[in-house]
Design an enzyme around this catalytic site. Structure first.
Site, PDB file in Angstrom:
ATOM      1  N   ASP A 136       0.923  -1.121   0.135  1.00  0.00           N
ATOM      2  CA  ASP A 136       0.184   0.220  -0.158  1.00  0.00           C
ATOM      3  C   ASP A 136       0.683   1.326   0.156  1.00  0.00           C
ATOM      4  O   ASP A 136       1.911   1.646  -0.640  1.00  0.00           O
ATOM      5  CB  ASP A 136      -0.943  -0.032   1.125  1.00  0.00           C
ATOM      6  CG  ASP A 136      -1.999   0.835   1.147  1.00  0.00           C
ATOM      7  OD1 ASP A 136      -2.598   0.405   0.260  1.00  0.00           O
ATOM      8  OD2 ASP A 136      -2.506   2.538   1.475  1.00  0.00           O
ATOM      9  N   TYR A 186      -2.930  11.018   0.871  1.00  0.00           N
ATOM     10  CA  TYR A 186      -3.381  11.486  -0.145  1.00  0.00           C
ATOM     11  C   TYR A 186      -3.364  12.391  -1.234  1.00  0.00           C
ATOM     12  O   TYR A 186      -3.080  12.751  -1.835  1.00  0.00           O
ATOM     13  CB  TYR A 186      -4.389  10.486   0.175  1.00  0.00           C
ATOM     14  CG  TYR A 186      -5.097   9.190   0.174  1.00  0.00           C
ATOM     15  CD1 TYR A 186      -5.013   8.475  -1.189  1.00  0.00           C
ATOM     16  CD2 TYR A 186      -4.672   9.355   1.531  1.00  0.00           C
ATOM     17  CE1 TYR A 186      -4.991   6.597  -0.664  1.00  0.00           C
ATOM     18  CE2 TYR A 186      -5.613   7.062   2.056  1.00  0.00           C
ATOM     19  CZ  TYR A 186      -5.326   6.671   0.242  1.00  0.00           C
ATOM     20  OH  TYR A 186      -5.338   5.365   0.818  1.00  0.00           O
ATOM     21  N   HIS A 224      -5.016  -7.481  -0.297  1.00  0.00           N
ATOM     22  CA  HIS A 224      -4.109  -6.976   0.077  1.00  0.00           C
ATOM     23  C   HIS A 224      -3.480  -6.625   1.566  1.00  0.00           C
ATOM     24  O   HIS A 224      -2.607  -5.831   1.041  1.00  0.00           O
ATOM     25  CB  HIS A 224      -5.238  -5.159   0.146  1.00  0.00           C
ATOM     26  CG  HIS A 224      -4.398  -3.487   0.502  1.00  0.00           C
ATOM     27  ND1 HIS A 224      -3.725  -3.336  -0.797  1.00  0.00           N
ATOM     28  CD2 HIS A 224      -4.699  -3.395   0.720  1.00  0.00           C
ATOM     29  CE1 HIS A 224      -3.358  -1.959  -1.366  1.00  0.00           C
ATOM     30  NE2 HIS A 224      -4.106  -1.881   0.165  1.00  0.00           N
TER      31      HIS A 224
END
Length: 400
Positions: A184, A325, A377
Site C-alpha cells: 500500500d 493522499y 491487500h
C-alpha cells in the site's frame, strides 16, 4: 543513548492509553446512531449495516481494549524526532547477530498493527520453521500522522520525504546495510526510498509493485482509452488493466482524503463512523472482513480489525492519516524507475496482480517474483506465514 533532552535521540516509548479514553471510546460505540439498511443485497453501497452493527456490538461488549497496546509492547518501542517531527517505531532485534536489518512500512487504512504477526518469525526464524541464516532485525515505523508518530502541522510530508526520514532512522540505528519492505503506501514509500538509494540500502521487497507504464496508468485513472500505439497487451496485462479500472472507479475514499481531508472531522467523534470508512478499502478486503464479523474463519479476525481501528480512534489519527493522499505526487501503481535489487510478491486478492512482463521492465534488477495461492491487500496481516516466507526467500540473495 545520549542526553534524552535531545529529541533526535532514540527515546524509549511505552504504547498505552488512559483508562478514561478507553471508557469514552466504549461509551461512544454504545451510543452509535446507525443509518437505515442499504438498498442492495450486496456490498456495492459500502460497508453493510449488519457488519457495522455486529462490529459495534462486539467492540463494546467482548473486545479486549488492552490488546493493541499489549501487542505493540511485546517489542521495544521508541520515538525520535526526524526533520522536525516525532517518529514512532518498533525496533525488534534478532538474537542472531548476522541478521539482515529490514525496515517495513505500513499503508492506509493500516498501521504498525498490520506487521505485528510477522515480527517474531522474522527475528527468530529457528522457532518458526526457518534457519538462523533467514533472520532479520526489524524496524517498523508509524508514518507521519499515523499511530503514535507526530501529526504534521504543515504541507510537505509526502512519500519522498518519508523515505528520506526512513533513511535517517536507519542511520541513527547504526545500520549500514539494510533492506526495505512495503505494501500500500508502504510500497510507494519503499519505491521512493529505492529511487533515492541512500547509502546502506541494498534492496527492497514489495507486495504492491509499481509496474504499470505511466501513460497507461494515467489513462486508467482518468477513464480514457489506452494511448494510441500501446503494444498489444498479454492476457495478464489486460487483466491488470481491467482490475485497475475497477479500482479507480470505486476508490472514492482516496479522492475524498486527497482533496477534502478536513471534512472527515467526524472520524474524531464517531468510532463506528471511522470503522465504516476504514473497512471499505477494496472489494476483496471488505468481503473478507464482512465474513469475519459474520463468524466465518478468515485470514483476519474481528480482533485483528478492531485492534487497528482502536489504535486509529484512540490516537485521533483518522484525519491526520488521510492527508497523505493529498501530499502524494507519485503514481500509485506506475513504474518509477527503481534500479536496486527488488523482490516482488503477488497475492491473488490484491487490487491488481502485477504481470511478470511489466514487473521485469519496472524493476530491471528483479531478484524474485512469485504469485501466491491466497492473500490480499493486507498480506502481512492476513497471511503472515506466506508473507514471512516471501521475505526470507525473496531477499535471501542480498545476504551474500
Amino acid at each position: 543513548m545520549s542526553d534524552i533532552s535531545d529529541k533526535t535521540t532514540l527515546r524509549p516509548f511505552t504504547p498505552e492509553f488512559p483508562e478514561a479514553d478507553v471508557a469514552e471510546l466504549r461509551r461512544r460505540i454504545e451510543a452509535t446512531r446507525f443509518p437505515e439498511k442499504e438498498t442492495v443485497s450486496d456490498q456495492s453501497q459500502g460497508t453493510p449495516l449488519a457488519t457495522l452493527q455486529e462490529l459495534a456490538r462486539y467492540w463494546a461488549t467482548e473486545y479486549d481494549f488492552g490488546r493493541v497496546g499489549a501487542s505493540l509492547r511485546s517489542h521495544p518501542n521508541f520515538i525520535t524526532e526526524i526533520d522536525g517531527l516525532d517518529i514512532h517505531f518498533v525496533h525488534a532485534r534478532s538474537p542472531h547477530e548476522d541478521a539482515l536489518p529490514l525496515i517495513v512500512t505500513h499503508g492506509w487504512p493500516g498501521s504498525v498493527v498490520e506487521q505485528m504477526k510477522i515480527v517474531d518469525p522474522l527475528i527468530n526464524p529457528t522457532a518458526h520453521g526457518g534457519d538462523a541464516s533467514d533472520a532479520f532485525h526489524v524496524v517498523i515505523p508509524s508514518m507521519p500522522g499515523y499511530g503514535f508518530s507526530g501529526k504534521p502541522t504543515e504541507r510537505g510530508w509526502d512519500p519522498e520525504r518519508i523515505a528520506r526520514a526512513w533513511a535517517e532512522l536507519m542511520r541513527r540505528l547504526g545500520y549500514t546495510r539494510y533492506a526495505a519492505q512495503g505494501g500500500d503506501w508502504g510500497a510507494i514509500v519503499t519505491d521512493a526510498l529505492a529511487l533515492q538509494a541512500p547509502e546502506g540500502l541494498i534492496g527492497i521487497h514489495t507486495n504492491m509493485a509499481g509496474i504499470v507504464p505511466p501513460e497507461i496508468e494515467q489513462a486508467i485513472a482518468t477513464g480514457q482509452p489506452l494511448p494510441a500505439g500501446t503494444p498489444e497487451l498479454s492476457q495478464e496485462e489486460q487483466r491488470a488493466v481491467d482490475q485497475l479500472r475497477v479500482m479507480y472507479s470505486h476508490a472514492y475514499y482516496a479522492y475524498i482524503m486527497g482533496d477534502r481531508p478536513q471534512s472527515l472531522a467526524g472520524f474524531a467523534d464517531s468510532p463506528v463512523g471511522l470503522a465504516a470508512f476504514m473497512l471499505d478499502h477494496d472489494a476483496a478486503s471488505l468481503d473478507l472482513i464482512t465474513r469475519a464479523f459474520a463468524g466465518e474463519p478468515t485470514g483476519l479476525t474481528r480482533d485483528d480489525v478492531l485492534d487497528n481501528v482502536t489504535l486509529f480512534w484512540l490516537t485521533n489519527t483518522g484525519v491526520s492519516a488521510a492527508r497523505l493522499y493529498g501530499e502524494n505526487k507519485l503514481g500509485f501503481f506506475s513504474a518509477k524507475g527503481v534500479r536496486l535489487p527488488t523482490a516482488v510478491s503477488v497475492f491473488p486478492d490484491e487490487m491488481y496482480q502485477a504481470p511478470r512482463s511489466w514487473t521485469e521492465k519496472a524493476y530491471p534488477n528483479l531478484i524474485h517474483y512469485n504469485t501466491l495461492p491466497r492473500g490480499g491487500h493486507f498480506a502481512a496481516w492476513e497471511q503472515p506465514e506466506l508473507f514471512v516466507n516471501e521475505l526470507r526467500v525473496g531477499l535471501r540473495s542480498l545476504r551474500k
